[in-house]
Design a protein around this motif. Structure first.
Motif, PDB file in Angstrom:
ATOM      1  N   UNK A  99       0.678  -1.112   0.057  1.00 53.75           N
ATOM      2  CA  UNK A  99       0.148  -0.042   0.048  1.00 53.75           C
ATOM      3  C   UNK A  99       0.710   1.176   0.089  1.00 53.75           C
ATOM      4  N   UNK A 100       1.926   1.121   0.486  1.00 51.98           N
ATOM      5  CA  UNK A 100       2.872   2.434   0.744  1.00 51.98           C
ATOM      6  C   UNK A 100       3.415   2.876  -0.704  1.00 51.98           C
ATOM      7  N   UNK A 101       3.306   1.920  -1.595  1.00 54.58           N
ATOM      8  CA  UNK A 101       3.905   2.129  -2.777  1.00 54.58           C
ATOM      9  C   UNK A 101       3.061   2.679  -3.895  1.00 54.58           C
ATOM     10  N   UNK A 298       4.544   6.699  -1.679  1.00 55.54           N
ATOM     11  CA  UNK A 298       3.934   7.228  -2.892  1.00 55.54           C
ATOM     12  C   UNK A 298       3.077   8.652  -2.815  1.00 55.54           C
ATOM     13  N   UNK A 299       2.364   8.334  -1.768  1.00 58.16           N
ATOM     14  CA  UNK A 299       1.626   9.821  -1.317  1.00 58.16           C
ATOM     15  C   UNK A 299       2.212  10.934  -1.252  1.00 58.16           C
ATOM     16  N   UNK A 300       3.419  10.908  -1.134  1.00 58.88           N
ATOM     17  CA  UNK A 300       4.257  12.236  -1.049  1.00 58.88           C
ATOM     18  C   UNK A 300       4.510  12.768  -2.446  1.00 58.88           C
ATOM     19  N   UNK A 301       4.114  12.263  -3.530  1.00 58.64           N
ATOM     20  CA  UNK A 301       4.096  12.760  -4.836  1.00 58.64           C
ATOM     21  C   UNK A 301       2.875  13.456  -5.203  1.00 58.64           C
ATOM     22  N   UNK A 302       1.694  13.345  -4.395  1.00 61.78           N
ATOM     23  CA  UNK A 302       0.423  13.954  -4.919  1.00 61.78           C
ATOM     24  C   UNK A 302       0.837  15.551  -4.714  1.00 61.78           C
TER      25      UNK A 302
END
Ligand SMILES: *Cc1c(COP(=O)(O)O)cnc(C)c1O
Length: 423
Positions: A99-101, A298-302
């Motif tokens: 999920x983190x990916x 991946x959330x950090x690229x929103x």
């Protein structure tokens, strides 16, 4: 299931559909109509069909918006603030990631640029990008513009893999030997999981291994692979991947896209990235502070708060994927596509050839049929009868029987009409 002995008669298609364990899923989609009946829709590689449940998923959000206004961010039945997370688990399962990916955000080409900002870091000694010749135009434009952006020249910084003379697809060993040979000049390997034109699926694990062994970053464009192949991204180990959700994933035109960043980069705070407030640490996002602190993974690229209505449709489809499971869907897909190939090969002539590889590991649902003459007119004639594939210049008819809503009888009807009409 793949060692089924296909037969050429229509009875066989009917019998296959009767014993298809996934046959009821067809009823959960709206098939376009033609002359009072249903179309034979073989364009799921281009725009997937609408799940019947999509309207209710959207209605829920419209209702909460109407009743709650801004408060729906926190008080909707599915609060909008963390709404994208409703898609995380299922997306991760679909592409074989943690999920983190994964994150659902933006659109495909935007995500590709964001990934290249972080993962294409050219230096004078290592500045090249390796792609397929004839990659999807948007990917070509994105890659060339990134090369220019860094002050390099595509003439010397872009390597395009080209099939051997007389061949339509790339050989695995050809890709790996090029990486072996030129790897120390390559900053980024960026290939499609499935090539949009030929339908060839690449050995993503092998390419990643070869690339990493030579110090290259490896990314994949999975526009034609997500929801089509059984992907195992975490295990295959690329650095990133991007895909859109309106093809095999049935999210509707322009739907929010997907993005994978391998776990090893989840806390790479020093990677350059183009930031926006939705990628900022959730706990302090609404303190509206001046300095960016990225979320983990991946959330950090929103960048932006995403379209709830668009994600609502995607949820309707992802719930179906989750229920049907990509393993079972892939099994049916292999069967349908092999059946299509079998029927076409019954009537093969010098007028057409199938350019997609024959091995099931080297393709997804799609077959690309190269037609010697008048192919576009043929494609249009079939469309006039409600049999829909799509035409790609200069000579390719693409058809993809997809396991969620296509049947063996669809495949039979297409093959029957195609082989009757071909010059
Ligand atoms: C469909 C497709 C696209 C489309 O890009 P958008 O940003 O979604 O418009 C890009 N690349 C590939 C390989 C595709 O198949």
């Amino acid at each position: 299931m793949t060692d089924v002995q296909f037969q050429s008669g229509k009875d066989f298609a009917v019998a296959m559909d009767e014993c298809d364990p996934l046959r009821d899923y067809r009823e959960r989609f709206l098939l376009p109509k033609h002359a009072g009946g249903k179309c034979v829709y073989l364009c799921g590689h281009s725009l997937g069909l609408q799940p019947k449940a999509a309207a209710a998923y959207i209605q829920q959000e419209l209702k909460d918006w109407a009743q709650l206004g801004v408060e729906a961010h926190f008080r909707a039945r599915n609060p909008w603030m963390p709404y994208h997370r409703l898609l995380t688990e299922q997306t991760a399962a679909l592409v074989g990631a943690k999920p983190v990916e994964v994150v659902v955000m933006n659109s495909l080409t935007v995500n590709l640029h964001l990934m290249m900002v972080s993962f294409y870091r050219p230096t004078p000694g290592r500045h090249k990008i390796l792609i397929e010749r004839g990659a999807f135009p948007s990917d070509q434009y994105a890659v060339k513009s990134q090369i220019h952006f860094h002050g390099f020249d595509p003439a010397t910084s872009l390597i395009e893999l080209t099939p051997l003379p007389g061949e339509s697809c790339l050989r695995d060993e050809q890709i790996e030997s090029l990486i072996e040979r030129s790897g120390d000049e390559i900053a980024l390997i960026l290939l499609g999981g499935v090539n949009y034109a030929t339908g060839q699926a690449f050995d993503m694990a092998g390419i990643t291994r070869a690339g990493h062994a030579r110090g290259c970053v490896v990314g994949f464009d999975l526009a034609h692979a997500a929801g089509n192949l059984h992907l195992r991204l975490h295990e295959w180990d690329p650095d990133f991947a991007v895909w859109c959700s309106y093809k095999y994933l049935n999210g509707g035109p322009g739907c929010v896209a997907g993005c994978f960043v391998h776990e090893r980069h989840a806390r790479s705070w020093d990677l350059p990235r183009f930031a926006g407030w939705w990628g900022h640490d959730e706990a302090s996002r609404f303190q509206m502070g001046p300095s960016f602190r990225a979320m983990t993974g991946a959330d950090g690229w929103q960048l932006s708060n995403p379209s709830i209505v668009s994600m609502a449709v995607l949820r309707a489809s992802m719930d179906i994927f989750h229920e049907a499971s990509i393993e079972r869907l892939r099994r049916k897909s292999v069967l349908l596509t092999s059946y299509l190939e079998f029927l076409l090969n019954q009537r093969i002539s010098s007028s057409f050839s199938i350019v997609t590889p024959q091995e099931k590991e080297r393709r997804g649902s799609q077959l690309s049929i190269r037609i010697l003459r008048h192919g576009q007119a043929l494609c249009e004639r079939l469309a006039g009868e409600g049999i829909l594939g799509d035409w790609r210049e200069p000579d390719t008819f693409r058809v993809a029987p997809v396991p969620l809503y296509n049947s063996s009888q669809d495949v039979f009807r297409f093959a029957e009409r195609f082989t009757a009409e071909i010059d």
